[in-house]
Design a protein around this motif. Structure first.
Motif, PDB file in Angstrom:
ATOM      1  N   VAL A  61       0.878  -1.170   0.000  1.00 12.13           N
ATOM      2  CA  VAL A  61       0.000   0.000   0.000  1.00 12.13           C
ATOM      3  C   VAL A  61       0.915   1.219   0.000  1.00 12.13           C
ATOM      4  N   PHE A  62       0.633   2.161  -0.897  1.00  9.18           N
ATOM      5  CA  PHE A  62       1.390   3.414  -0.990  1.00  9.18           C
ATOM      6  C   PHE A  62       0.483   4.547  -0.504  1.00  9.18           C
ATOM      7  N   ALA A  63       1.022   5.422   0.300  1.00  7.38           N
ATOM      8  CA  ALA A  63       0.236   6.567   0.777  1.00  7.38           C
ATOM      9  C   ALA A  63       1.113   7.812   0.759  1.00  7.38           C
ATOM     10  N   PHE A  64       0.461   8.951   0.566  1.00 10.77           N
ATOM     11  CA  PHE A  64       1.195  10.213   0.622  1.00 10.77           C
ATOM     12  C   PHE A  64       0.294  11.319   1.142  1.00 10.77           C
ATOM     13  N   TYR A  65       0.919  12.315   1.721  1.00  6.03           N
ATOM     14  CA  TYR A  65       0.271  13.540   2.147  1.00  6.03           C
ATOM     15  C   TYR A  65       1.066  14.699   1.579  1.00  6.03           C
ATOM     16  N   LEU A  66       0.379  15.702   1.059  1.00  4.38           N
ATOM     17  CA  LEU A  66       1.035  16.890   0.522  1.00  4.38           C
ATOM     18  C   LEU A  66       0.425  18.131   1.148  1.00  4.38           C
ATOM     19  N   LEU A  67       1.265  19.096   1.427  1.00  9.11           N
ATOM     20  CA  LEU A  67       0.813  20.399   1.906  1.00  9.11           C
ATOM     21  C   LEU A  67       1.494  21.455   1.045  1.00  9.11           C
ATOM     22  N   TYR A  68       0.686  22.226   0.333  1.00  9.14           N
ATOM     23  CA  TYR A  68       1.185  23.327  -0.481  1.00  9.14           C
ATOM     24  C   TYR A  68       0.830  24.623   0.227  1.00  9.14           C
ATOM     25  N   THR A  69       1.796  25.506   0.369  1.00  5.35           N
ATOM     26  CA  THR A  69       1.549  26.812   0.967  1.00  5.35           C
ATOM     27  C   THR A  69       2.068  27.871   0.002  1.00  5.35           C
ATOM     28  N   LYS A  70       1.226  28.866  -0.309  1.00  8.02           N
ATOM     29  CA  LYS A  70       1.614  29.947  -1.223  1.00  8.02           C
ATOM     30  C   LYS A  70       1.724  31.262  -0.467  1.00  8.02           C
ATOM     31  N   GLU A  71       2.652  32.094  -0.911  1.00  7.32           N
ATOM     32  CA  GLU A  71       2.751  33.442  -0.363  1.00  7.32           C
ATOM     33  C   GLU A  71       1.497  34.218  -0.751  1.00  7.32           C
ATOM     34  N   ASP A  72       1.161  35.214   0.036  1.00 10.38           N
ATOM     35  CA  ASP A  72      -0.047  35.993  -0.217  1.00 10.38           C
ATOM     36  C   ASP A  72      -0.082  36.576  -1.627  1.00 10.38           C
ATOM     37  N   GLU A  73       1.038  37.080  -2.132  1.00  8.84           N
ATOM     38  CA  GLU A  73       1.029  37.706  -3.458  1.00  8.84           C
ATOM     39  C   GLU A  73       0.864  36.685  -4.594  1.00  8.84           C
ATOM     40  N   CYS A  74       0.997  35.391  -4.293  1.00 11.11           N
ATOM     41  CA  CYS A  74       0.852  34.349  -5.326  1.00 11.11           C
ATOM     42  C   CYS A  74      -0.522  33.692  -5.284  1.00 11.11           C
ATOM     43  N   ARG A  75      -1.349  34.077  -4.322  1.00 11.04           N
ATOM     44  CA  ARG A  75      -2.679  33.474  -4.204  1.00 11.04           C
ATOM     45  C   ARG A  75      -3.562  33.928  -5.358  1.00 11.04           C
ATOM     46  N   ASP A  76      -4.493  33.068  -5.749  1.00 12.27           N
ATOM     47  CA  ASP A  76      -5.446  33.426  -6.783  1.00 12.27           C
ATOM     48  C   ASP A  76      -6.772  32.730  -6.510  1.00 12.27           C
ATOM     49  N   VAL A  77      -7.692  32.868  -7.410  1.00 13.74           N
ATOM     50  CA  VAL A  77      -9.024  32.313  -7.201  1.00 13.74           C
ATOM     51  C   VAL A  77      -8.993  30.779  -7.156  1.00 13.74           C
TER      52      VAL A  77
END
Length: 128
Positions: A34-50
């Motif tokens: 069984v393969f499992a993964f967790y990812l967390l992406y965090t963007k700077e405020d100026e790179c955020r979009d809709v």
């Protein structure tokens, strides 16, 4: 700074558990992994979009399988917390993406990850 953190792991399980969730034409691999993964992406405020807010979490669960004797991985599910990621993953790549509550934290040498997701197949594999 934009940041991507990932936690990947794999473990062995009972081959019968994998066999119960595989669709027709697939069979369990010789190694019941069984393969499992967790990812967390965090963007700077100026790179955020809709489409991509400040934090985006995703996880995945796959099992080792065989198709006509060739080794492969069957994705049981990929829960995440963003509509755009779920739509892109399902429509563009046919991944089994669904709503899920995911927590992911890295503190020094300690990684904590939790998946809140309901699926008979996932429950069968995670309750090892």
């Amino acid at each position: 700074m934009n940041l991507v953190q990932t936690f990947n792991f794999r473990y062995l399980t009972d081959p019968e558990r994998i066999k119960r969730i595989l669709p027709p034409l697939l069979e369990p691999d010789d190694e019941p992994i069984v393969f499992a993964f967790y990812l967390l992406y965090t963007k700077e405020d100026e790179c955020r979009d809709v489409y991509f807010d400040n934090r985006y979490t995703e996880s995945g669960l796959a099992v080792a399988a065989k198709y006509r004797g060739h080794r492969c991985a069957f994705h049981v599910g990929m829960p995440l917390n963003q509509d755009w990621g779920r739509t892109q993953g399902r429509d563009s790549f046919s991944y089994h993406k669904k709503d899920g509550g995911i927590t992911f934290d890295v503190s020094g040498n300690t990684v904590s990850a939790c998946l809140l997701y309901t699926s008979d197949a996932a429950d069968d594999l995670l309750c090892v």
